[in-house]
Scaffold this motif. Sequence first.
Motif, PDB file in Angstrom:
ATOM      1  N   CYS A  69     -25.363  87.954   6.710  1.00 32.93           N
ATOM      2  CA  CYS A  69     -24.421  88.290   5.639  1.00 32.93           C
ATOM      3  C   CYS A  69     -24.896  89.430   4.748  1.00 32.93           C
ATOM      4  N   GLY A  70     -26.056  89.976   5.007  1.00 41.05           N
ATOM      5  CA  GLY A  70     -26.528  91.151   4.290  1.00 41.05           C
ATOM      6  C   GLY A  70     -26.666  90.985   2.791  1.00 41.05           C
ATOM      7  N   ILE A  71     -27.089  89.818   2.350  1.00 37.65           N
ATOM      8  CA  ILE A  71     -27.140  89.578   0.906  1.00 37.65           C
ATOM      9  C   ILE A  71     -28.086  90.542   0.186  1.00 37.65           C
ATOM     10  N   GLU A  72     -29.090  91.062   0.893  1.00 31.64           N
ATOM     11  CA  GLU A  72     -30.047  91.972   0.260  1.00 31.64           C
ATOM     12  C   GLU A  72     -29.626  93.440   0.345  1.00 31.64           C
ATOM     13  N   ARG A  73     -28.489  93.719   0.941  1.00 27.00           N
ATOM     14  CA  ARG A  73     -28.122  95.110   1.211  1.00 27.00           C
ATOM     15  C   ARG A  73     -27.075  95.688   0.268  1.00 27.00           C
ATOM     16  N   ALA A  74     -26.972  95.187  -0.914  1.00 25.65           N
ATOM     17  CA  ALA A  74     -25.993  95.713  -1.871  1.00 25.65           C
ATOM     18  C   ALA A  74     -26.450  97.086  -2.354  1.00 25.65           C
ATOM     19  N   GLN A  75     -25.698  98.110  -2.020  1.00 21.00           N
ATOM     20  CA  GLN A  75     -26.060  99.461  -2.457  1.00 21.00           C
ATOM     21  C   GLN A  75     -25.250  99.835  -3.692  1.00 21.00           C
ATOM     22  N   VAL A  76     -25.403  98.998  -4.696  1.00 23.76           N
ATOM     23  CA  VAL A  76     -24.679  99.189  -5.959  1.00 23.76           C
ATOM     24  C   VAL A  76     -25.663  98.989  -7.106  1.00 23.76           C
ATOM     25  N   ARG A  77     -25.315  99.532  -8.265  1.00 27.12           N
ATOM     26  CA  ARG A  77     -26.203  99.425  -9.416  1.00 27.12           C
ATOM     27  C   ARG A  77     -25.655  98.530 -10.519  1.00 27.12           C
ATOM     28  N   LYS A  78     -24.357  98.521 -10.694  1.00 29.23           N
ATOM     29  CA  LYS A  78     -23.777  97.757 -11.802  1.00 29.23           C
ATOM     30  C   LYS A  78     -23.910  96.255 -11.535  1.00 29.23           C
ATOM     31  N   ALA A  79     -24.186  95.536 -12.588  1.00 32.00           N
ATOM     32  CA  ALA A  79     -24.408  94.093 -12.482  1.00 32.00           C
ATOM     33  C   ALA A  79     -23.193  93.388 -11.901  1.00 32.00           C
ATOM     34  N   VAL A  80     -21.994  93.773 -12.329  1.00 38.55           N
ATOM     35  CA  VAL A  80     -20.794  93.096 -11.829  1.00 38.55           C
ATOM     36  C   VAL A  80     -20.627  93.335 -10.327  1.00 38.55           C
ATOM     37  N   ALA A  81     -20.957  94.532  -9.863  1.00 39.12           N
ATOM     38  CA  ALA A  81     -20.856  94.820  -8.426  1.00 39.12           C
ATOM     39  C   ALA A  81     -21.906  94.035  -7.640  1.00 39.12           C
ATOM     40  N   GLN A  82     -23.102  93.909  -8.193  1.00 35.72           N
ATOM     41  CA  GLN A  82     -24.152  93.118  -7.539  1.00 35.72           C
ATOM     42  C   GLN A  82     -23.739  91.653  -7.449  1.00 35.72           C
ATOM     43  N   LEU A 109     -21.779  87.020  -4.320  1.00 40.42           N
ATOM     44  CA  LEU A 109     -20.795  85.949  -4.113  1.00 40.42           C
ATOM     45  C   LEU A 109     -20.047  86.106  -2.788  1.00 40.42           C
ATOM     46  N   TYR A 110     -19.727  87.352  -2.404  1.00 42.99           N
ATOM     47  CA  TYR A 110     -19.061  87.564  -1.112  1.00 42.99           C
ATOM     48  C   TYR A 110     -19.990  87.235   0.049  1.00 42.99           C
ATOM     49  N   ALA A 111     -21.272  87.561  -0.088  1.00 44.86           N
ATOM     50  CA  ALA A 111     -22.224  87.220   0.968  1.00 44.86           C
ATOM     51  C   ALA A 111     -22.348  85.707   1.095  1.00 44.86           C
ATOM     52  N   LEU A 112     -22.382  85.016  -0.023  1.00 43.14           N
ATOM     53  CA  LEU A 112     -22.453  83.563  -0.004  1.00 43.14           C
ATOM     54  C   LEU A 112     -21.188  82.969   0.617  1.00 43.14           C
ATOM     55  N   ARG A 113     -20.047  83.521   0.258  1.00 41.72           N
ATOM     56  CA  ARG A 113     -18.775  83.052   0.834  1.00 41.72           C
ATOM     57  C   ARG A 113     -18.747  83.277   2.341  1.00 41.72           C
ATOM     58  N   ALA A 114     -19.226  84.445   2.785  1.00 44.64           N
ATOM     59  CA  ALA A 114     -19.283  84.733   4.220  1.00 44.64           C
ATOM     60  C   ALA A 114     -20.213  83.745   4.924  1.00 44.64           C
TER      61      ALA A 114
END
Length: 188
Positions: free
Chosen positions: A123-136, A141-146
Amino acid sequence: KEAKERDFEPSFVLFDTWYASLGNLKRVRDYGWHWLTRLKSNRLVNPDGEGNIPLSQAKIPPEGRVVHLKGYGFIKVFRTVSENGDGQYWATDDLQMDEASREDLESQGWRIEVYHRGIKQCCGIERAQVRKAVAQKNHFLYALRAFLRLEIHKLRTGNSWYEAKVSIIREAIRAYLGKPTYSLTPTA
Protein backbone atom coordinates in the motif's frame (compact mmCIF):
# COMPACT_ATOMS: atom_id res chain seq x y z
CA LYS A 1 6.05 8.09 26.41
CA GLU A 2 3.06 9.08 24.30
CA ALA A 3 1.33 5.77 25.05
CA LYS A 4 1.79 6.37 28.78
CA GLU A 5 0.43 9.91 28.45
CA ARG A 6 -2.64 8.44 26.75
CA ASP A 7 -3.13 6.05 29.70
CA PHE A 8 -2.32 2.87 27.77
CA GLU A 9 -1.86 -0.11 30.07
CA PRO A 10 -0.45 -2.91 27.88
CA SER A 11 0.01 -6.41 29.25
CA PHE A 12 3.38 -6.53 27.51
CA VAL A 13 5.47 -4.26 25.33
CA LEU A 14 7.08 -6.16 22.44
CA PHE A 15 9.93 -4.69 20.49
CA ASP A 16 12.82 -5.67 18.27
CA THR A 17 16.51 -5.89 19.18
CA TRP A 18 17.04 -2.48 17.67
CA TYR A 19 15.04 -0.88 20.53
CA ALA A 20 16.45 -2.98 23.39
CA SER A 21 18.75 -0.31 24.81
CA LEU A 22 19.10 -0.01 28.58
CA GLY A 23 17.33 3.34 28.42
CA ASN A 24 14.29 1.86 26.70
CA LEU A 25 14.18 -1.18 29.01
CA LYS A 26 14.33 1.08 32.07
CA ARG A 27 11.68 3.45 30.72
CA VAL A 28 9.23 0.58 30.12
CA ARG A 29 9.97 -0.74 33.62
CA ASP A 30 9.43 2.74 35.11
CA TYR A 31 5.99 2.84 33.49
CA GLY A 32 5.15 -0.39 35.32
CA TRP A 33 4.82 -2.39 32.10
CA HIS A 34 6.31 -5.79 31.31
CA TRP A 35 8.41 -6.19 28.19
CA LEU A 36 9.67 -8.91 25.84
CA THR A 37 12.43 -8.38 23.30
CA ARG A 38 15.37 -10.05 21.63
CA LEU A 39 18.86 -9.27 22.84
CA LYS A 40 22.09 -9.47 20.89
CA SER A 41 24.44 -12.27 21.85
CA ASN A 42 27.13 -9.84 23.03
CA ARG A 43 25.01 -8.24 25.79
CA LEU A 44 26.70 -8.72 29.15
CA VAL A 45 24.92 -10.82 31.77
CA ASN A 46 25.89 -12.30 35.10
CA PRO A 47 24.22 -15.72 35.29
CA ASP A 48 25.79 -17.01 38.49
CA GLY A 49 27.18 -14.07 40.47
CA GLU A 50 30.69 -14.79 39.18
CA GLY A 51 30.96 -11.84 36.78
CA ASN A 52 29.64 -10.57 33.48
CA ILE A 53 29.94 -12.64 30.32
CA PRO A 54 28.44 -12.26 26.83
CA LEU A 55 24.98 -13.76 26.61
CA SER A 56 26.24 -16.23 24.00
CA GLN A 57 28.50 -17.83 26.63
CA ALA A 58 25.75 -18.32 29.23
CA LYS A 59 24.08 -21.72 29.41
CA ILE A 60 20.38 -21.13 28.76
CA PRO A 61 18.13 -24.19 29.26
CA PRO A 62 14.93 -24.61 27.19
CA GLU A 63 12.79 -23.32 30.07
CA GLY A 64 14.85 -20.11 30.25
CA ARG A 65 17.15 -18.75 32.90
CA VAL A 66 17.15 -15.76 35.22
CA VAL A 67 20.31 -13.68 34.83
CA HIS A 68 21.47 -10.21 35.81
CA LEU A 69 21.66 -7.87 32.79
CA LYS A 70 24.49 -5.39 33.25
CA GLY A 71 23.12 -1.94 33.99
CA TYR A 72 19.52 -3.12 34.34
CA GLY A 73 18.88 -5.87 36.88
CA PHE A 74 17.41 -9.36 36.79
CA ILE A 75 15.73 -10.61 33.64
CA LYS A 76 14.73 -13.98 32.26
CA VAL A 77 16.39 -15.14 29.05
CA PHE A 78 15.26 -17.82 26.61
CA ARG A 79 17.34 -19.19 23.74
CA THR A 80 15.56 -20.28 20.57
CA VAL A 81 17.04 -21.91 17.51
CA SER A 82 15.50 -21.37 14.08
CA GLU A 83 15.20 -24.04 11.39
CA ASN A 84 18.43 -22.83 9.77
CA GLY A 85 20.32 -23.17 13.08
CA ASP A 86 20.51 -19.49 14.03
CA GLY A 87 20.14 -18.85 17.74
CA GLN A 88 18.20 -15.94 19.20
CA TYR A 89 18.01 -14.67 22.75
CA TRP A 90 14.64 -13.53 24.02
CA ALA A 91 14.51 -11.58 27.26
CA THR A 92 11.78 -10.35 29.58
CA ASP A 93 11.46 -8.63 32.91
CA ASP A 94 8.74 -11.14 33.87
CA LEU A 95 10.84 -13.63 35.83
CA GLN A 96 7.90 -16.07 36.05
CA MET A 97 7.35 -16.31 32.29
CA ASP A 98 7.39 -19.81 30.82
CA GLU A 99 8.39 -20.85 27.29
CA ALA A 100 4.76 -21.25 26.14
CA SER A 101 3.93 -17.67 27.14
CA ARG A 102 7.07 -16.37 25.45
CA GLU A 103 6.20 -18.26 22.29
CA ASP A 104 2.65 -16.83 22.31
CA LEU A 105 3.95 -13.28 22.70
CA GLU A 106 6.52 -13.86 19.94
CA SER A 107 3.69 -15.00 17.67
CA GLN A 108 1.71 -11.85 18.42
CA GLY A 109 4.76 -9.73 17.69
CA TRP A 110 5.34 -11.55 14.40
CA ARG A 111 1.78 -10.80 13.26
CA ILE A 112 2.46 -7.09 13.90
CA GLU A 113 5.65 -7.33 11.80
CA VAL A 114 3.72 -8.98 8.95
CA TYR A 115 1.11 -6.19 9.07
CA HIS A 116 3.79 -3.50 8.85
CA ARG A 117 5.51 -5.23 5.96
CA GLY A 118 2.20 -5.59 4.12
CA ILE A 119 1.09 -1.99 4.53
CA LYS A 120 4.52 -0.80 3.36
CA GLN A 121 5.00 -3.15 0.40
CA CYS A 122 1.42 -3.41 -0.85
CA CYS A 123 0.00 0.00 0.00
CA GLY A 124 3.01 2.32 -0.12
CA ILE A 125 2.35 3.94 3.23
CA GLU A 126 5.93 5.27 3.35
CA ARG A 127 5.87 6.74 -0.16
CA ALA A 128 3.89 9.94 0.34
CA GLN A 129 5.64 12.58 -1.74
CA VAL A 130 3.85 15.45 -0.08
CA ARG A 131 4.83 18.00 2.54
CA LYS A 132 1.61 19.38 3.98
CA ALA A 133 0.33 17.65 7.09
CA VAL A 134 -3.20 17.27 5.73
CA ALA A 135 -1.88 15.59 2.57
CA GLN A 136 0.30 13.24 4.64
CA LYS A 137 -2.67 12.36 6.83
CA ASN A 138 -4.82 11.69 3.76
CA HIS A 139 -2.12 9.47 2.25
CA PHE A 140 -1.80 7.54 5.50
CA LEU A 141 -5.56 7.02 5.79
CA TYR A 142 -5.91 5.95 2.13
CA ALA A 143 -3.04 3.49 2.53
CA LEU A 144 -4.70 2.07 5.63
CA ARG A 145 -8.03 1.84 3.80
CA ALA A 146 -6.35 0.05 0.88
CA PHE A 147 -4.71 -2.38 3.30
CA LEU A 148 -8.04 -3.15 4.96
CA ARG A 149 -9.56 -3.87 1.56
CA LEU A 150 -6.68 -6.19 0.70
CA GLU A 151 -7.09 -7.97 4.04
CA ILE A 152 -10.84 -8.45 3.50
CA HIS A 153 -10.13 -9.73 -0.01
CA LYS A 154 -7.56 -12.16 1.42
CA LEU A 155 -10.04 -13.45 3.99
CA ARG A 156 -12.78 -13.90 1.37
CA THR A 157 -10.73 -15.44 -1.43
CA GLY A 158 -7.61 -16.87 0.17
CA ASN A 159 -5.43 -14.79 -2.19
CA SER A 160 -2.49 -13.06 -0.52
CA TRP A 161 -2.07 -9.28 -0.47
CA TYR A 162 0.71 -9.66 -3.01
CA GLU A 163 -1.44 -11.73 -5.40
CA ALA A 164 -4.21 -9.15 -5.15
CA LYS A 165 -1.79 -6.27 -5.83
CA VAL A 166 -0.30 -8.02 -8.88
CA SER A 167 -3.76 -8.84 -10.26
CA ILE A 168 -4.81 -5.16 -9.96
CA ILE A 169 -1.67 -4.02 -11.80
CA ARG A 170 -1.98 -6.78 -14.40
CA GLU A 171 -5.61 -5.84 -15.11
CA ALA A 172 -4.71 -2.14 -15.43
CA ILE A 173 -1.96 -2.97 -17.94
CA ARG A 174 -4.30 -5.25 -19.89
CA ALA A 175 -6.96 -2.51 -20.06
CA TYR A 176 -4.42 0.07 -21.19
CA LEU A 177 -2.96 -2.19 -23.87
CA GLY A 178 -6.49 -2.88 -25.13
CA LYS A 179 -7.13 0.82 -25.59
CA PRO A 180 -3.94 2.86 -25.21
CA THR A 181 -4.26 6.56 -24.47
CA TYR A 182 -0.84 7.38 -25.84
CA SER A 183 0.79 5.80 -28.84
CA LEU A 184 4.44 5.85 -29.70
CA THR A 185 5.20 6.66 -33.31
CA PRO A 186 8.25 5.04 -34.81
CA THR A 187 11.13 7.45 -35.29
CA ALA A 188 13.30 5.31 -37.55
